[in-house]
Design a protein around this motif. Structure first.
Motif, PDB file in Angstrom:
ATOM      1  N   SER A  85      38.524  45.765  37.126  1.00  7.64           N
ATOM      2  CA  SER A  85      38.439  44.331  37.379  1.00  7.64           C
ATOM      3  C   SER A  85      38.038  43.614  36.096  1.00  7.64           C
ATOM      4  CB  SER A  85      37.397  44.086  38.473  1.00  7.64           C
ATOM      5  OG  SER A  85      37.340  42.732  38.791  1.00  7.64           O
ATOM      6  N   SER A 113      30.679  44.708  41.308  1.00  8.40           N
ATOM      7  CA  SER A 113      31.041  45.278  42.610  1.00  8.40           C
ATOM      8  C   SER A 113      30.613  44.353  43.760  1.00  8.40           C
ATOM      9  CB  SER A 113      30.401  46.653  42.795  1.00  8.40           C
ATOM     10  OG  SER A 113      28.995  46.536  42.764  1.00  8.40           O
ATOM     11  N   ASP A 114      29.843  43.316  43.419  1.00  4.40           N
ATOM     12  CA  ASP A 114      29.341  42.414  44.463  1.00  4.40           C
ATOM     13  C   ASP A 114      30.107  41.090  44.486  1.00  4.40           C
ATOM     14  OD1 ASP A 114      28.314  41.503  42.036  1.00  4.40           O
ATOM     15  OD2 ASP A 114      26.399  40.859  42.898  1.00  4.40           O
ATOM     16  N   PHE A 142      39.624  51.066  45.026  1.00  2.91           N
ATOM     17  CA  PHE A 142      38.835  49.929  44.546  1.00  2.91           C
ATOM     18  C   PHE A 142      37.869  49.453  45.632  1.00  2.91           C
ATOM     19  CE2 PHE A 142      38.653  45.205  43.769  1.00  2.91           C
ATOM     20  CZ  PHE A 142      37.844  45.265  42.645  1.00  2.91           C
ATOM     21  N   THR A 145      34.413  50.971  45.961  1.00  4.71           N
ATOM     22  CA  THR A 145      33.378  50.652  44.971  1.00  4.71           C
ATOM     23  C   THR A 145      32.661  49.334  45.266  1.00  4.71           C
ATOM     24  OG1 THR A 145      34.825  49.371  43.487  1.00  4.71           O
ATOM     25  CG2 THR A 145      34.791  51.776  43.194  1.00  4.71           C
ATOM     26  N   LEU A 146      33.111  48.592  46.267  1.00  4.21           N
ATOM     27  CA  LEU A 146      32.599  47.246  46.505  1.00  4.21           C
ATOM     28  C   LEU A 146      31.315  47.228  47.321  1.00  4.21           C
ATOM     29  CD1 LEU A 146      35.957  45.452  47.416  1.00  4.21           C
ATOM     30  CD2 LEU A 146      34.808  45.520  45.189  1.00  4.21           C
ATOM     31  N   SER A 147      30.545  46.176  47.105  1.00  2.00           N
ATOM     32  CA  SER A 147      29.353  45.916  47.903  1.00  2.00           C
ATOM     33  C   SER A 147      29.764  45.708  49.361  1.00  2.00           C
ATOM     34  CB  SER A 147      28.669  44.659  47.365  1.00  2.00           C
ATOM     35  OG  SER A 147      27.858  44.059  48.335  1.00  2.00           O
ATOM     36  N   THR A 150      30.887  42.132  50.306  1.00  2.00           N
ATOM     37  CA  THR A 150      32.150  41.594  49.790  1.00  2.00           C
ATOM     38  C   THR A 150      33.154  41.459  50.929  1.00  2.00           C
ATOM     39  OG1 THR A 150      31.819  42.559  47.597  1.00  2.00           O
ATOM     40  CG2 THR A 150      34.080  42.001  48.206  1.00  2.00           C
TER      41      THR A 150
END
Length: 191
Positions: A85, A113-114, A142, A145-147, A150
Motif C-alpha cells: 500500500s 494496517s489501520d 492484503f 494484514t488489516l486492523s 477497517t
C-alpha cells in the motif's frame, strides 16, 4: 454458481457497458459511498486505481475528491507476488506495470494496517459479502494484514443475484458493497 462462471459472466456484463454508462454508474457509486460513509479529513483510505481496459469503476473520482478533502489516500502496488500500500499525493508519479495497470513509481510500502476504509475492486459479490476478483488472491492476502476496525468495501456496477458456490476457507468477505442503487452491509452475515 462457481467463481469461474461468475467471473466470465460479469466480465461480459461489464464489457457490454458503454464508456458513458460506466462513467455514470461510477458517479452513482461514488455518491452512494460519500452519502453513506461520510469520509472526512485525515481518514486513511486504501483504494484501487481503475483498470480502464476492464471498464472498472472509475475510482479516480474518489481519489480526486479524497485528496481535495485532505483525506489520506493509499493505492495498491504489486511487488513480486505481494500487494503493498503506497500513499499518494496530488503530485505522485505513476507508471504502467506489466499488466498495464497504473501504479505509483514509489515502491515504499506505507506499513499502514489501520485504514478507515479499503475500497476494493471485484467482478461480483454475493449476498454474504463473498467476492469474485480476477483470481490472483492479492486482496485476500492484503485483507489478512488489516486492523479489525477497517471497513472492507467492494464497489460494483451490479447487485448480487446468486451465491458463490466455491468459497474457499481463506476467502475474506467484504463488510459492505456499494452499487449504483444501494449500499449493502454484510456485518452479521453467516455462511
Amino acid at each position: 454458481m462457481l467463481k469461474a462462471e461468475l467471473r466470465k459472466k460479469y466480465m461480459q456484463k461489464r464489457k457490454a457497458l458503454s464508456i458513458d454508462e460506466a462513467f455514470l454508474l461510477s458517479e452513482k457509486i461514488f455518491n452512494n459511498f460519500i452519502e453513506y460513509f461520510k469520509p472526512f479529513q485525515s481518514q486513511k483510505i486504501h483504494i484501487c486505481i481503475p483498470i480502464e481496459k476492464f471498464k472498472e469503476i472509475n475510482t479516480q473520482i474518489f481519489i480526486d475528491y479524497f485528496l481535495s478533502q485532505k483525506i489520506r489516500v493509499f493505492v495498491p502496488k504489486i511487488i513480486e507476488t505481494k500487494l503493498i500500500s503506497v500513499e499518494i499525493f496530488s503530485d505522485t508519479e505513476y507508471e504502467l506495470n506489466s499488466w498495464g495497470i497504473s501504479e505509483p513509481v514509489s515502491n515504499e510500502d506505507s506499513g499502514v494496517s489501520d485504514f478507515d476504509f479499503v475500497i476494493t475492486p471485484l467482478l461480483y459479490c454475493d449476498y454474504k459479502g463473498n467476492r469474485v476478483g480476477y483470481g490472483k488472491g492479492f486482496y485476500d492476502s492484503f485483507f489478512e494484514t488489516l486492523s479489525e476496525r477497517t471497513k472492507k468495501i467492494g464497489v460494483n456496477y451490479f447487485n448480487p443475484e446468486e451465491n458463490i458456490d466455491d468459497v474457499w476457507e481463506n476467502d475474506i468477505p467484504l463488510d459492505y458493497l456499494v452499487t449504483p442503487d444501494d449500499v449493502l452491509s454484510f456485518s452479521g452475515a453467516s455462511e
